[in-house]
Scaffold this active site. Structure first.
Site, mmCIF file in Angstrom:
data_model
loop_
_atom_site.group_PDB
_atom_site.id
_atom_site.type_symbol
_atom_site.label_atom_id
_atom_site.label_comp_id
_atom_site.label_asym_id
_atom_site.label_seq_id
_atom_site.Cartn_x
_atom_site.Cartn_y
_atom_site.Cartn_z
ATOM 1 N N TYR A 1 0.859 -1.185 0.000
ATOM 2 C CA TYR A 1 0.000 0.000 0.000
ATOM 3 C C TYR A 1 0.901 1.242 0.000
ATOM 4 C CZ TYR A 1 -4.245 2.553 1.651
ATOM 5 O OH TYR A 1 -5.320 3.397 1.806
ATOM 6 N N ASP B 1 2.176 4.955 -0.867
ATOM 7 C CA ASP B 1 1.800 6.277 -1.359
ATOM 8 C C ASP B 1 2.784 6.644 -2.467
ATOM 9 O OD1 ASP B 1 -0.337 6.689 0.315
ATOM 10 O OD2 ASP B 1 0.881 7.554 1.914
HETATM 11 N N1 UDP Z 1 -10.542 5.656 7.299
HETATM 12 C C1 UDP Z 1 -11.705 5.735 8.032
HETATM 13 N N2 UDP Z 1 -12.454 6.870 7.949
HETATM 14 C C2 UDP Z 1 -12.119 7.914 7.154
HETATM 15 C C3 UDP Z 1 -10.931 7.831 6.414
HETATM 16 C C4 UDP Z 1 -10.160 6.678 6.494
HETATM 17 O O1 UDP Z 1 -12.048 4.805 8.741
HETATM 18 O O2 UDP Z 1 -12.866 8.916 7.102
HETATM 19 C C5 UDP Z 1 -9.744 4.413 7.387
HETATM 20 C C6 UDP Z 1 -10.173 3.391 6.343
HETATM 21 O O3 UDP Z 1 -10.032 2.086 6.883
HETATM 22 C C7 UDP Z 1 -9.154 3.642 5.239
HETATM 23 C C8 UDP Z 1 -7.895 3.944 6.055
HETATM 24 O O4 UDP Z 1 -8.366 4.688 7.171
HETATM 25 O O5 UDP Z 1 -9.006 2.529 4.391
HETATM 26 C C9 UDP Z 1 -6.827 4.724 5.307
HETATM 27 O O6 UDP Z 1 -7.389 5.928 4.811
HETATM 28 P P1 UDP Z 1 -6.625 6.855 3.771
HETATM 29 O O7 UDP Z 1 -7.365 8.129 3.691
HETATM 30 O O8 UDP Z 1 -5.179 6.869 4.104
HETATM 31 O O9 UDP Z 1 -6.829 6.035 2.412
HETATM 32 P P2 UDP Z 1 -6.530 6.444 0.908
HETATM 33 O O10 UDP Z 1 -6.433 7.931 0.818
HETATM 34 O O11 UDP Z 1 -5.270 5.717 0.549
HETATM 35 O O12 UDP Z 1 -7.724 5.927 0.191
#
Ligand code: UDP
Length: 379
Positions: free
Chosen positions: A362, A364
């Site tokens: 995963y 970034d």
């Molecule tokens: N997450 C959550 N609530 C939110 C945002 C994120 O529970 O409002 C959790 C969820 O499990 C998600 C993880 O945190 O998969 C990582 O979020 P991130 O925003 O880092 O994901 P990305 O931007 O990579 O989609």
């Protein structure tokens, strides 16, 4: 960047023109002075960072979801800024729960609004400690336990549980605690999503950044080219930098690794600003999408002459062959399969596996760049 039909008699082949592939290609050409061909099965460069400009509104939209470049690494920042200037955007996210918008990540505003309190920063740690102590979690073993130990059950159930169920379609008890470690938790009103010193969006858009990365006399780019239809024709001494899915490389012989895929639903609206921020998450499990992107907010330095806005609802779904893979689910079963594929990968000479898909990580964007730079350090 040369775009031409050429022979495959090449010393270096990079499979995938995304951020990992473009970084590797640049270093091979520039630092090692060797010709390198970059192929991509898609018809565009940039991988999932690819963006386009909407013909109706002129707004740049990220075709595979919002990508904010952010890093703490001076090395990565120095490298990437050679190919584009960046604006001064700092990412902020809100989340809607039960009809009300809160700051995300959970901060002092989120806690006070949610509980109807007026806590001060120095009171938060105790407050949360009391909440999480009710659960008696000493060593969090999964996403749910980790989240509860950080923010307590009520905040977990409001802001994490529903969103995570929609995003991963897996009980948070079966997900790795690492996923939630991506989200910080704040005792102040600080609402920047990332605390990285370096962040922003490429001033002229993502595709210009990638064009510049690949613009080198020793780099040839061939789009719409599937690696698997040409691999048998490659000379044995060709070095391959493979950034596609590792399980696909081995014809899924140990089974598929599980991924989440996404669906994006765009809408142009006759208002200049729909939600006042670039990303609004939706925490309620009843709302079918996970978030709404409003791309104009990523570039406050640009004029929105059209007076209209472009939004995009993001839906998460289980990946199946033929879909775009976005997020590695990384269950115990996946890790077992990955170990088998990694063992096979070690035995293949002249092929390097890199990037989110090639390593099933995963990553970034900045971590992908750093890993690619380090891979090249070791060549
Ligand atoms: N997450 C959550 N609530 C939110 C945002 C994120 O529970 O409002 C959790 C969820 O499990 C998600 C993880 O945190 O998969 C990582 O979020 P991130 O925003 O880092 O994901 P990305 O931007 O990579 O989609």
């Amino acid at each position: 960047m040369k775009k031409e039909e050429g022979s495959m008699q090449i010393p270096n082949l990079v499979v995938g023109a995304g951020i990992t592939g473009a970084t590797i290609a640049r270093r091979i050409a520039e630092d090692f002075g060797q010709p390198v061909t970059v192929i991509d099965v898609r018809e565009h460069i940039g991988g999932n960072c690819h963006s386009e400009f909407d013909s109706q509104t002129g707004i740049e939209y990220h075709c595979y979801g919002t990508h904010i470049f952010h890093t703490t690494s001076g090395r990565v920042w120095d490298f990437i800024r050679r190919f584009s200037e960046f604006n001064s955007y700092r990412h902020k996210v809100l989340t809607t729960y039960n009809g009300r918008a809160y700051h995300m990540p959970v901060n002092l505003q989120t806690i006070n609004l949610f509980f109807g309190l007026q806590l001060r920063p120095y009171e938060v740690a105790d407050f949360i400690r009391r909440k999480s102590a009710e659960e008696n979690i000493t060593e969090p073993r999964n996403l749910e336990e980790k989240a509860i130990s950080l923010i307590g059950r009520e905040l977990y159930e409001a802001f994490v549980k529903g969103y995570t169920l929609k995003q991963w379609e897996t009980d948070p008890k079966n997900l790795s605690a690492d996923i939630i470690s991506r989200l910080p938790f704040r005792h102040t009103h600080e609402c920047d999503y990332f605390t990285c010193p370096y962040q922003g969006l490429p001033l002229e858009g993502y595709d210009r950044l990638f064009e510049n990365m690949l613009d080198h006399e020793l780099i040839t780019v061939k789009l719409g080219q599937d690696y698997f239809s040409l691999r048998d024709t490659l000379p044995a001494d060709c070095r391959v930098f493979y950034t596609g899915p590792i399980d696909r490389f081995f014809d899924y012989r140990h089974g598929e690794l599980s991924w989440r895929s996404l669906r994006f639903d765009y809408e142009t609206l006759d208002v200049p600003d729909y939600q006042g921020t670039s990303v609004m998450n939706y925490a309620d499990v009843e709302v079918p999408y996970t978030r709404i992107h409003e791309y104009r907010h990523l570039h406050p330095e640009r004029d929105n002459m059209s007076g209209r806005t472009l939004i995009c609802r993001e839906y998460s779904r289980k990946w199946k062959q033929g879909d775009e893979p976005y997020y590695p689910v990384n269950t115990d079963a996946d890790r077992e399969k990955l170990a088998l594929y990694e063992k096979e990968a070690e035995a293949v000479s002249n092929v390097y596996f890199a990037g989110r898909l090639g390593q099933y990580r995963y990553y970034d964007m900045d971590k992908a760049v750093l890993a690619a730079l380090e891979l090249c350090d070791g060549l």
